[in-house]
Design a protein around this motif. Structure first.
Motif, PDB file in Angstrom:
ATOM      1  N   LYS A  32      12.111   9.240   3.144  1.00 58.00           N
ATOM      2  CA  LYS A  32      12.475   7.894   3.366  1.00 58.00           C
ATOM      3  C   LYS A  32      13.955   7.653   3.087  1.00 58.00           C
ATOM      4  O   LYS A  32      14.743   6.817   4.037  1.00 58.00           O
ATOM      5  N   ALA A  81      -2.245   9.616  15.805  1.00 53.65           N
ATOM      6  CA  ALA A  81      -2.340  11.017  15.779  1.00 53.65           C
ATOM      7  C   ALA A  81      -3.938  11.391  15.996  1.00 53.65           C
ATOM      8  O   ALA A  81      -4.377  12.191  16.688  1.00 53.65           O
ATOM      9  N   SER A  82      -5.049  10.449  15.502  1.00 54.68           N
ATOM     10  CA  SER A  82      -6.140  11.054  15.519  1.00 54.68           C
ATOM     11  C   SER A  82      -7.188   9.637  15.633  1.00 54.68           C
ATOM     12  O   SER A  82      -8.402  10.158  16.255  1.00 54.68           O
ATOM     13  N   SER A  83      -6.980   8.734  15.368  1.00 52.13           N
ATOM     14  CA  SER A  83      -7.926   7.654  15.281  1.00 52.13           C
ATOM     15  C   SER A  83      -7.790   6.779  16.628  1.00 52.13           C
ATOM     16  O   SER A  83      -7.582   5.842  16.831  1.00 52.13           O
ATOM     17  N   THR A 138      -1.815   2.111   0.555  1.00 52.57           N
ATOM     18  CA  THR A 138      -1.648   1.728  -0.802  1.00 52.57           C
ATOM     19  C   THR A 138      -3.162   1.483  -1.497  1.00 52.57           C
ATOM     20  O   THR A 138      -3.167   0.751  -2.596  1.00 52.57           O
ATOM     21  N   SER A 187      -2.040   2.706  15.040  1.00 53.39           N
ATOM     22  CA  SER A 187      -3.468   2.472  15.062  1.00 53.39           C
ATOM     23  C   SER A 187      -3.943   1.715  13.874  1.00 53.39           C
ATOM     24  O   SER A 187      -5.105   0.988  13.961  1.00 53.39           O
ATOM     25  N   ARG A 188      -3.174   1.801  12.863  1.00 57.53           N
ATOM     26  CA  ARG A 188      -3.722   1.308  11.532  1.00 57.53           C
ATOM     27  C   ARG A 188      -2.587   0.692  10.818  1.00 57.53           C
ATOM     28  O   ARG A 188      -1.263   0.760  11.258  1.00 57.53           O
ATOM     29  N   ILE A 230       2.908  -2.798   0.235  1.00 58.02           N
ATOM     30  CA  ILE A 230       2.062  -3.664   1.521  1.00 58.02           C
ATOM     31  C   ILE A 230       0.582  -3.368   1.392  1.00 58.02           C
ATOM     32  O   ILE A 230       0.320  -1.841   1.240  1.00 58.02           O
ATOM     33  N   TYR A 263       8.460  12.138  -0.416  1.00 56.92           N
ATOM     34  CA  TYR A 263       8.385  10.889   0.258  1.00 56.92           C
ATOM     35  C   TYR A 263       9.550   9.912  -0.005  1.00 56.92           C
ATOM     36  O   TYR A 263      10.009   9.644   1.298  1.00 56.92           O
ATOM     37  N   SER A 320      -2.609  -1.605   2.901  1.00 58.26           N
ATOM     38  CA  SER A 320      -2.793  -0.925   3.682  1.00 58.26           C
ATOM     39  C   SER A 320      -3.650   0.254   3.198  1.00 58.26           C
ATOM     40  O   SER A 320      -3.841   0.280   2.011  1.00 58.26           O
ATOM     41  N   ASN A 361       7.320   4.159  12.923  1.00 57.57           N
ATOM     42  CA  ASN A 361       6.578   3.883  11.928  1.00 57.57           C
ATOM     43  C   ASN A 361       5.609   4.781  11.221  1.00 57.57           C
ATOM     44  O   ASN A 361       5.311   4.526   9.967  1.00 57.57           O
ATOM     45  N   ILE A 382       0.648  -1.107   8.900  1.00 52.85           N
ATOM     46  CA  ILE A 382       1.705  -1.710   9.389  1.00 52.85           C
ATOM     47  C   ILE A 382       2.114  -1.498  10.700  1.00 52.85           C
ATOM     48  O   ILE A 382       2.466  -2.568  11.615  1.00 52.85           O
ATOM     49  N   ASN A 410       1.246  13.981  17.959  1.00 54.76           N
ATOM     50  CA  ASN A 410       1.649  13.994  16.681  1.00 54.76           C
ATOM     51  C   ASN A 410       3.202  13.877  16.753  1.00 54.76           C
ATOM     52  O   ASN A 410       4.002  14.848  17.228  1.00 54.76           O
ATOM     53  N   VAL A 411       4.000  12.962  15.943  1.00 59.47           N
ATOM     54  CA  VAL A 411       5.213  12.819  16.011  1.00 59.47           C
ATOM     55  C   VAL A 411       6.087  13.945  15.336  1.00 59.47           C
ATOM     56  O   VAL A 411       7.343  13.868  15.457  1.00 59.47           O
ATOM     57  N   GLY A 418       8.251  -2.941   0.550  1.00 58.31           N
ATOM     58  CA  GLY A 418       7.858  -2.618  -0.649  1.00 58.31           C
ATOM     59  C   GLY A 418       6.385  -2.391  -0.745  1.00 58.31           C
ATOM     60  O   GLY A 418       6.149  -1.495  -0.004  1.00 58.31           O
TER      61      GLY A 418
HETATM   62  P1  NAP Z   1      -1.328   3.854   7.227  1.00 53.33           P
HETATM   63  O1  NAP Z   1      -2.241   2.533   7.098  1.00 53.33           O
HETATM   64  O2  NAP Z   1      -1.755   5.138   6.415  1.00 53.33           O
HETATM   65  O3  NAP Z   1      -1.261   4.276   8.850  1.00 53.33           O
HETATM   66  C1  NAP Z   1      -0.276   5.212   9.207  1.00 53.33           C
HETATM   67  C2  NAP Z   1      -0.275   5.249  10.663  1.00 53.33           C
HETATM   68  O4  NAP Z   1       0.465   6.517  10.866  1.00 53.33           O
HETATM   69  C3  NAP Z   1      -1.695   5.657  11.360  1.00 53.33           C
HETATM   70  O5  NAP Z   1      -1.744   5.007  12.375  1.00 53.33           O
HETATM   71  C4  NAP Z   1      -1.943   7.100  11.727  1.00 53.33           C
HETATM   72  O6  NAP Z   1      -2.581   7.445  13.059  1.00 53.33           O
HETATM   73  C5  NAP Z   1      -0.390   7.390  11.894  1.00 53.33           C
HETATM   74  N1  NAP Z   1      -0.080   8.815  11.749  1.00 53.33           N
HETATM   75  C6  NAP Z   1      -0.228   9.481  10.664  1.00 53.33           C
HETATM   76  N2  NAP Z   1       0.204  10.895  11.259  1.00 53.33           N
HETATM   77  C7  NAP Z   1       0.618  10.735  12.345  1.00 53.33           C
HETATM   78  C8  NAP Z   1       1.311  11.768  13.197  1.00 53.33           C
HETATM   79  N3  NAP Z   1       1.420  13.110  12.614  1.00 53.33           N
HETATM   80  N4  NAP Z   1       1.667  11.245  14.338  1.00 53.33           N
HETATM   81  C9  NAP Z   1       1.436   9.711  14.680  1.00 53.33           C
HETATM   82  N5  NAP Z   1       0.994   9.192  14.199  1.00 53.33           N
HETATM   83  C10 NAP Z   1       0.695   9.295  12.750  1.00 53.33           C
HETATM   84  O7  NAP Z   1       0.283   3.585   6.818  1.00 53.33           O
HETATM   85  P2  NAP Z   1       1.096   2.439   6.289  1.00 53.33           P
HETATM   86  O8  NAP Z   1       0.751   1.942   5.166  1.00 53.33           O
HETATM   87  O9  NAP Z   1       0.559   1.200   7.578  1.00 53.33           O
HETATM   88  O10 NAP Z   1       2.110   2.626   6.732  1.00 53.33           O
HETATM   89  C11 NAP Z   1       3.177   2.630   8.002  1.00 53.33           C
HETATM   90  C12 NAP Z   1       4.689   3.139   7.642  1.00 53.33           C
HETATM   91  O11 NAP Z   1       5.321   2.150   6.601  1.00 53.33           O
HETATM   92  C13 NAP Z   1       4.753   4.376   6.869  1.00 53.33           C
HETATM   93  O12 NAP Z   1       6.174   5.149   7.525  1.00 53.33           O
HETATM   94  C14 NAP Z   1       4.896   4.182   5.685  1.00 53.33           C
HETATM   95  O13 NAP Z   1       5.792   5.267   4.849  1.00 53.33           O
HETATM   96  C15 NAP Z   1       5.890   2.793   5.631  1.00 53.33           C
HETATM   97  N6  NAP Z   1       5.585   2.188   4.239  1.00 53.33           N
HETATM   98  C16 NAP Z   1       4.235   1.746   3.942  1.00 53.33           C
HETATM   99  C17 NAP Z   1       4.226   1.094   2.654  1.00 53.33           C
HETATM  100  C18 NAP Z   1       3.127   0.464   2.220  1.00 53.33           C
HETATM  101  O14 NAP Z   1       2.973  -0.151   0.978  1.00 53.33           O
HETATM  102  N7  NAP Z   1       1.838   0.427   2.856  1.00 53.33           N
HETATM  103  C19 NAP Z   1       5.539   0.642   1.833  1.00 53.33           C
HETATM  104  C20 NAP Z   1       6.624   1.181   2.312  1.00 53.33           C
HETATM  105  C21 NAP Z   1       6.747   1.937   3.599  1.00 53.33           C
HETATM  106  P3  NAP Z   1      -3.889   7.768  12.612  1.00 53.33           P
HETATM  107  O15 NAP Z   1      -4.879   6.600  12.391  1.00 53.33           O
HETATM  108  O16 NAP Z   1      -4.478   8.325  14.074  1.00 53.33           O
HETATM  109  O17 NAP Z   1      -4.066   8.590  11.595  1.00 53.33           O
END
Ligand code: NAP
Length: 250
Positions: free
Chosen positions: A163, A41-43, A197, A18-19, A192, A159, A194, A94, A21, A67-68, A190
């Motif tokens: 990971k 999950a909720s959005s 971050t 939903s949001r 990203i 975390y 979002s 993801n 990456i 909810n995964v 690294g």
């Molecule tokens: P984000 O913007 O916070 O988005 C998180 C996503 O996960 C949302 O779509 C959210 O859905 C969903 N989610 C949360 N809890 C969930 C659940 N229980 N069941 C199903 N979906 C759930 O995160 P992001 O930055 O895009 O990160 C995506 C992935 O990349 C994550 O695994 C993160 O650890 C990894 N990552 C991110 C970065 C970074 O810099 N951003 C770096 C390295 C790795 P809702 O909208 O419904 O809450």
């Protein structure tokens, strides 16, 4: 299959789409011709907007709330996808959360919720799709880990442990599934841009990145699209592809 739609006829399930990456991955796989299941999950509004963006560009997509970290909800989601689409070719694990804090003060609940979603969630989704993929003798599983799994990070014991666990899980599953035509790889972003971050102090982060900038969600999605592509990535399994602007070189 035309080269502009290399995933035409394929079905891809993207968790947490939903949001951030996951959203970019869903759009990228949709543009590559896959039917995309947008898990969230909720959005719900944001998930519907991703579905609308894919269909507006001529693709096919639908959303599924689950909810995964919940075994029953994951199994029901995969069952629903198989009933509706009749196949499942690509799983992108993801969905992820952070609950940062220094170890000495970290609450057990914050440790557990990150392990439950970021690691056990990957196990549950992978197990749920494995029967159909192994039976089809074809499939791509792509797990989103993080560079902090490789280098550690103060304040992220939960975390980075989850990971790092995803990398071990990726390699074990790759070894188990290889002979049946199912590849399992990880992408390690690294830093990203979002929601995850948005609140971080950017100055020390940028100083540690040779490219001097944060990455975009689309740049992670490009790596996922490559690993999902056939035949480009057909002989790649058990690997961790870092998308980090040169931050961790090893
Ligand atoms: P984000 O913007 O916070 O988005 C998180 C996503 O996960 C949302 O779509 C959210 O859905 C969903 N989610 C949360 N809890 C969930 C659940 N229980 N069941 C199903 N979906 C759930 O995160 P992001 O930055 O895009 O990160 C995506 C992935 O990349 C994550 O695994 C993160 O650890 C990894 N990552 C991110 C970065 C970074 O810099 N951003 C770096 C390295 C790795 P809702 O909208 O419904 O809450």
């Amino acid at each position: 299959m035309s080269s502009s739609a290399p995933l035409a006829g394929h079905v891809a399930l993207v968790t947490g789409a939903s949001r951030g990456i996951g959203r970019a991955i869903a759009l990228e796989l949709g543009a590559a011709g896959a039917q995309v299941v947008v898990n969230y999950a909720s959005s719900s509004e944001a998930a519907e907007a991703v579905v609308a963006a894919i269909t507006a560009s001529g693709g096919q997509a639908w959303s599924h709330r689950a909810n995964v970290a919940d075994e029953g909800e994951v199994d029901a989601m995969v069952k629903a996808v198989l009933e509706k689409a009749g196949r499942l070719d690509v799983l992108v694990n993801n969905a992820g959360i952070t609950r940062d804090g220094l170890l000495m003060r970290m609450k057990t609940a914050d440790w557990q919720s990150v392990i439950d979603l970021n690691l056990t969630g990957v196990f549950l989704c992978t197990r749920a799709v494995s029967r159909a993929m192994l039976k089809a003798r074809s499939g791509r599983i792509i797990n989103i880990t993080s560079v902090v799994a490789l280098m550690g990070n103060p304040g992220q014991a939960n975390y980075s442990a989850a990971k790092a666990g995803v990398i071990g899980l990726t390699r074990s599953n790759a070894a188990e599934f290889a002979a049946r035509g199912v590849t399992v790889n990880a992408v390690a972003p690294g830093f990203i841009e979002s929601d995850m971050t948005a609140e971080l102090d950017k100055e020390p982060i940028l100083a540690a990145i040779p490219m001097g900038r944060m990455g975009s969600a689309a740049e992670v999605a490009g790596a996922v699209r490559f690993l999902a592509a056939d035949p480009a990535a057909a002989y790649i399994t058990g690997q961790v592809l870092q998308v980090d602007g040169g931050m961790v070189m090893r």
